[in-house]
Design a protein around this motif. Sequence first.
Motif, PDB file in Angstrom:
ATOM      1  N   TYR A  92       0.918  17.158  39.297  1.00 30.87           N
ATOM      2  CA  TYR A  92       0.575  16.472  38.050  1.00 30.87           C
ATOM      3  C   TYR A  92      -0.777  15.769  38.177  1.00 30.87           C
ATOM      4  CZ  TYR A  92       0.426  12.999  34.381  1.00 30.87           C
ATOM      5  OH  TYR A  92       0.016  12.220  33.340  1.00 30.87           O
ATOM      6  N   THR A  93      -0.993  15.086  39.315  1.00 26.91           N
ATOM      7  CA  THR A  93      -2.263  14.396  39.540  1.00 26.91           C
ATOM      8  C   THR A  93      -3.420  15.391  39.511  1.00 26.91           C
ATOM      9  OG1 THR A  93      -1.146  12.729  40.866  1.00 26.91           O
ATOM     10  CG2 THR A  93      -3.519  12.906  41.130  1.00 26.91           C
ATOM     11  N   SER A  94      -3.219  16.542  40.122  1.00 29.28           N
ATOM     12  CA  SER A  94      -4.260  17.572  40.113  1.00 29.28           C
ATOM     13  C   SER A  94      -4.549  18.056  38.698  1.00 29.28           C
ATOM     14  CB  SER A  94      -3.828  18.750  40.992  1.00 29.28           C
ATOM     15  OG  SER A  94      -4.766  19.782  40.934  1.00 29.28           O
ATOM     16  N   ALA A  95      -3.488  18.309  37.935  1.00 30.84           N
ATOM     17  CA  ALA A  95      -3.678  18.821  36.575  1.00 30.84           C
ATOM     18  C   ALA A  95      -4.265  17.760  35.640  1.00 30.84           C
ATOM     19  CB  ALA A  95      -2.346  19.313  36.018  1.00 30.84           C
ATOM     20  N   ARG A  96      -3.890  16.515  35.834  1.00 29.92           N
ATOM     21  CA  ARG A  96      -4.299  15.461  34.911  1.00 29.92           C
ATOM     22  C   ARG A  96      -5.647  14.838  35.252  1.00 29.92           C
ATOM     23  NH1 ARG A  96      -6.209  12.498  31.864  1.00 29.92           N
ATOM     24  NH2 ARG A  96      -5.296  10.738  30.766  1.00 29.92           N
ATOM     25  N   TRP A  97      -5.955  14.625  36.538  1.00 28.36           N
ATOM     26  CA  TRP A  97      -7.113  13.835  36.913  1.00 28.36           C
ATOM     27  C   TRP A  97      -8.228  14.623  37.590  1.00 28.36           C
ATOM     28  CZ3 TRP A  97      -7.204   9.486  34.506  1.00 28.36           C
ATOM     29  CH2 TRP A  97      -6.008   8.870  34.165  1.00 28.36           C
ATOM     30  N   TRP A  98      -8.029  15.901  37.951  1.00 25.06           N
ATOM     31  CA  TRP A  98      -9.087  16.681  38.595  1.00 25.06           C
ATOM     32  C   TRP A  98      -9.998  17.216  37.508  1.00 25.06           C
ATOM     33  CZ3 TRP A  98     -10.807  16.503  43.248  1.00 25.06           C
ATOM     34  CH2 TRP A  98     -11.610  17.516  43.754  1.00 25.06           C
ATOM     35  N   ARG A  99     -10.786  16.328  36.919  1.00 22.11           N
ATOM     36  CA  ARG A  99     -11.625  16.633  35.765  1.00 22.11           C
ATOM     37  C   ARG A  99     -12.969  15.946  35.907  1.00 22.11           C
ATOM     38  NH1 ARG A  99      -8.732  18.397  31.351  1.00 22.11           N
ATOM     39  NH2 ARG A  99      -6.521  18.588  31.736  1.00 22.11           N
ATOM     40  N   CYS A 100     -13.882  16.379  35.098  1.00 27.09           N
ATOM     41  CA  CYS A 100     -15.186  15.716  35.032  1.00 27.09           C
ATOM     42  C   CYS A 100     -14.964  14.299  34.507  1.00 27.09           C
ATOM     43  CB  CYS A 100     -16.111  16.487  34.102  1.00 27.09           C
ATOM     44  SG  CYS A 100     -17.667  15.638  33.760  1.00 27.09           S
ATOM     45  N   PRO A 101     -15.522  13.284  35.172  1.00 31.37           N
ATOM     46  CA  PRO A 101     -15.294  11.920  34.703  1.00 31.37           C
ATOM     47  C   PRO A 101     -15.971  11.603  33.374  1.00 31.37           C
ATOM     48  CG  PRO A 101     -16.715  11.937  36.641  1.00 31.37           C
ATOM     49  CD  PRO A 101     -16.265  13.342  36.411  1.00 31.37           C
TER      50      PRO A 101
END
Length: 106
Positions: free
Chosen positions: A71-80
Amino acid sequence: MIARPRGKPIHYLQNVKSWIWLLIAGGACIFIGFIVGLALLNPDAPANELITWWNGWLLIIPVGMMAAGVYTSARWWRCPKCGWPLPTRGAIPESCPRCSTTLRDI
């Protein structure tokens, strides 16, 4: 072509990367530890009878940790800046493919 050294990921992505590794790898290690512990406690039991309804609740903890890592990977592994998902099958790019925000410290 000369390879140039890549910088470290920005602080935000380094934190997210650490949490993903901690949750997924930590959950996997705890899972393996529980299975080895059950095998040592029941040396005569066949492998398909180690997990029963009475001790299956032990696996909730590692499975929950691994699910939280995904979930952390899917939700937060994004461009800030723009929130575009970053690629997961390779190194962190130098900049965001969508908004060109720098993702590595140089």
